[in-house]
Design an enzyme around this catalytic site. Sequence first.
Site, PDB file in Angstrom:
ATOM      1  N   CYS A   2       0.351  86.726 -46.417  1.00 31.48           N
ATOM      2  CA  CYS A   2      -0.341  87.777 -46.139  1.00 31.48           C
ATOM      3  C   CYS A   2      -2.094  87.476 -45.356  1.00 31.48           C
ATOM      4  O   CYS A   2      -2.858  86.260 -46.014  1.00 31.48           O
ATOM      5  CB  CYS A   2      -1.453  89.003 -46.763  1.00 31.48           C
ATOM      6  N   ARG A  27       0.906  81.718 -40.492  1.00 30.83           N
ATOM      7  CA  ARG A  27       0.870  82.257 -42.132  1.00 30.83           C
ATOM      8  C   ARG A  27       2.468  82.781 -42.126  1.00 30.83           C
ATOM      9  O   ARG A  27       3.021  82.686 -43.460  1.00 30.83           O
ATOM     10  CB  ARG A  27      -0.092  82.658 -43.145  1.00 30.83           C
ATOM     11  N   TRP A  75       3.097  89.997 -45.861  1.00 34.97           N
ATOM     12  CA  TRP A  75       4.230  89.589 -45.986  1.00 34.97           C
ATOM     13  C   TRP A  75       5.038  90.755 -47.353  1.00 34.97           C
ATOM     14  O   TRP A  75       4.025  90.363 -48.265  1.00 34.97           O
ATOM     15  CB  TRP A  75       4.247  88.309 -45.923  1.00 34.97           C
ATOM     16  N   ASN A 100      -4.100  90.866 -50.290  1.00 30.83           N
ATOM     17  CA  ASN A 100      -3.205  90.006 -50.434  1.00 30.83           C
ATOM     18  C   ASN A 100      -3.054  89.619 -52.272  1.00 30.83           C
ATOM     19  O   ASN A 100      -4.387  89.758 -52.729  1.00 30.83           O
ATOM     20  CB  ASN A 100      -4.108  88.866 -49.991  1.00 30.83           C
ATOM     21  N   GLY A 101      -1.975  89.336 -52.726  1.00 28.81           N
ATOM     22  CA  GLY A 101      -1.235  89.163 -54.021  1.00 28.81           C
ATOM     23  C   GLY A 101      -0.702  89.572 -54.893  1.00 28.81           C
ATOM     24  O   GLY A 101       0.181  90.688 -53.649  1.00 28.81           O
ATOM     25  N   GLU A 483      14.340  66.231 -49.288  1.00 27.23           N
ATOM     26  CA  GLU A 483      13.443  67.070 -48.171  1.00 27.23           C
ATOM     27  C   GLU A 483      14.258  67.801 -47.307  1.00 27.23           C
ATOM     28  O   GLU A 483      14.004  68.769 -46.347  1.00 27.23           O
ATOM     29  CB  GLU A 483      12.642  66.490 -47.390  1.00 27.23           C
ATOM     30  N   LYS A 487      14.310  71.450 -45.540  1.00 31.87           N
ATOM     31  CA  LYS A 487      14.166  71.598 -44.360  1.00 31.87           C
ATOM     32  C   LYS A 487      14.913  72.318 -42.796  1.00 31.87           C
ATOM     33  O   LYS A 487      15.301  73.741 -42.457  1.00 31.87           O
ATOM     34  CB  LYS A 487      14.062  69.836 -42.740  1.00 31.87           C
ATOM     35  N   GLU A 490      16.125  75.503 -43.949  1.00 35.67           N
ATOM     36  CA  GLU A 490      14.207  76.817 -44.302  1.00 35.67           C
ATOM     37  C   GLU A 490      14.259  77.197 -42.577  1.00 35.67           C
ATOM     38  O   GLU A 490      14.104  78.670 -42.713  1.00 35.67           O
ATOM     39  CB  GLU A 490      13.077  75.650 -43.894  1.00 35.67           C
ATOM     40  N   HIS A 506      30.536  63.707 -59.738  1.00 35.19           N
ATOM     41  CA  HIS A 506      29.995  64.489 -61.630  1.00 35.19           C
ATOM     42  C   HIS A 506      29.715  65.697 -60.849  1.00 35.19           C
ATOM     43  O   HIS A 506      29.161  66.946 -61.598  1.00 35.19           O
ATOM     44  CB  HIS A 506      28.865  64.330 -61.382  1.00 35.19           C
ATOM     45  N   LYS A 605       3.501  80.354 -44.672  1.00 37.53           N
ATOM     46  CA  LYS A 605       3.108  79.163 -44.822  1.00 37.53           C
ATOM     47  C   LYS A 605       2.456  78.974 -45.806  1.00 37.53           C
ATOM     48  O   LYS A 605       2.785  78.150 -46.488  1.00 37.53           O
ATOM     49  CB  LYS A 605       2.350  79.274 -43.472  1.00 37.53           C
TER      50      LYS A 605
END
Length: 610
Positions: A2, A27, A75, A100-101, A483, A487, A490, A506, A605
């Site tokens: 946010c 963000r 957000w 925010n939070g 990674e 990606k 995401e 396995h 972000k």
Amino acid sequence: MCGIVGAISRNNAVPVLLEGIACLEYRGYDSTGLAVVYEDETLYRLVSTARVADLAAQARAQALSAHTGISHTRWATHGKPNEVNAHPHTSHGEIALVHNGIIENHEALRMSLEKAGYVFTTQTDTEVIAHLVHQYWHGNAHGDLLSAVQAATRELVGAYAIAVVSAREPCRLIGARSGSPLVIGANDEGVYLASDAAALFPMTTKIAYLEEGDVVDLTLDGICCYDVKDQRVERPLIHVEAGNALAELGPYRHFMQKEIFEQPRAIADTLESVCALTPELFGAQATKIFSKIDGVLILACGTSHYAGQVAKQWLESLAYLPCQVEIASEYRYRDSVPNPNALVVVISQSGETADTLAALKHAKSLGHTHTLAICNVATSTMMRQTELAYLTRAGIEVGVASTKAFTTQLVSLFLLALTFAKLRGRLTDDEEAYWLRVLRHLPSAVQAALALEPQIIGWAEEFTNKEHALFLGRGLHFPIAQEGALKLKEISYIHAEAYPAGELKHGPLALVDADMPVVAIAPNNTLLEKLKSNLQEVRARDAKLYVVADLDSHIGAADGMRVLRVSEHASFVSPIIHVAPLQLLAYHTAVIRGTDVDKPRNLAKSVTVE
């Protein structure tokens, strides 16, 4: 996540509020809004579940004008992303607030406020704060907004950055923070407040950073700041370089594509001041501190955690220094055995990652005194809370999916491993000179890997209709496989998982069939022959293989197996090179599938809440 902007201006504050939150769009958010205070002591709220541009269009259509206001990009955490739950929230038409939070005790506070007669219209935890401030403002605080906010915040458990205005005080703005960042700024035209300095750069570069527990009172007459004990304190305004904070897309289709191709320059900039491997690269006190270190504890989340996993192998192989890597969001919720002589390394693109900051605080509470931040924002909370720091000079990264921040983190961590190797007598002068040459060549090697984009687009076309993918790597390259999988999921929304290639039989091999593409990283190292055996296990199940190999890996293309050769064997730094094709694969797959590459659904972000 946010974003908050607040302003008191001698002119119309609405353009400031809109431009500020536009700077924070990268963000991630799902609704946006603003509230202004008119001189006739009324509040007006305007919200949108579209982009900031839609909110701005509404404001222009209504010729909205006021000297004082707050704005927000939300957000969603508590409550669906709709106009009712969008910030700002109001109480009785007299208090407006953005937040925010996350407030952990919001349910108990809600019950108490409902008993006092307050009616809730949203699903959010934030509405609790608005009503709580109103309760104190209308009662005990006798109409003083500062006192009301100070009293209300004493009841909050959790993380918050808030900005509050009241209808009765049209030229006053109160801010408070605990666990979430908040900055203030000023120029000749007004005073400002924001959750990120980037939001204020269009107005001013004179910035002050609020400390934990601060409450700030802003008017056109000045700025008054109070600490957690309600004592008046000074938080001086300093000049902060805006740099390239207001990034432009340029000729690229998306910011993620731009940032992938900026990696050679970002790596070169991160290495610019490195002429020799000295502890002072990490801070003036590093020589003294490093001499005491007998272990490393790395704390990070997401992509930064994968960088830490690579660094663990570098530190233990090159410097023979024990290293532990913890997911920051888990570390502080389990019992651990602290080592006061360990260096705690926290890694974050923004330097505001809530879980990592909380993990750093917890590590300090356990007796860890030696701390180092690897971060991309020089003025961030993280950089101010550690003894030592190394700035990754990636520049602003707008795309939610991290790319150049990751590779510059890896470069910084490799320097750290080499520095410890030298201090511990495990690096000769000739070896130091060799690795410095390798690092200087690294931007060119990454550029060569990026030049393979046309072949990667061909791969992406074959991934477009897939819903699952498997990534394999061994040793240093398993975190790179992780990674690559991150990606892909995401931004393309394809479910992807990564495994050490030796673990394939396995369990994960049960998933492998003709509809499961498998991506493997195959550098020419001591594990190559083992990896080839793992690849044969995949081919025997009719899965199509996509192999990222070195020029000399001696893996040839065949039916059902595509091979991409990135460069000469790069030894320990090869993870930095091999990740580039995986970034491009995720990017082009997402583009073909038509997803929102820079702002993928449900993600933000900068993760500033737990």
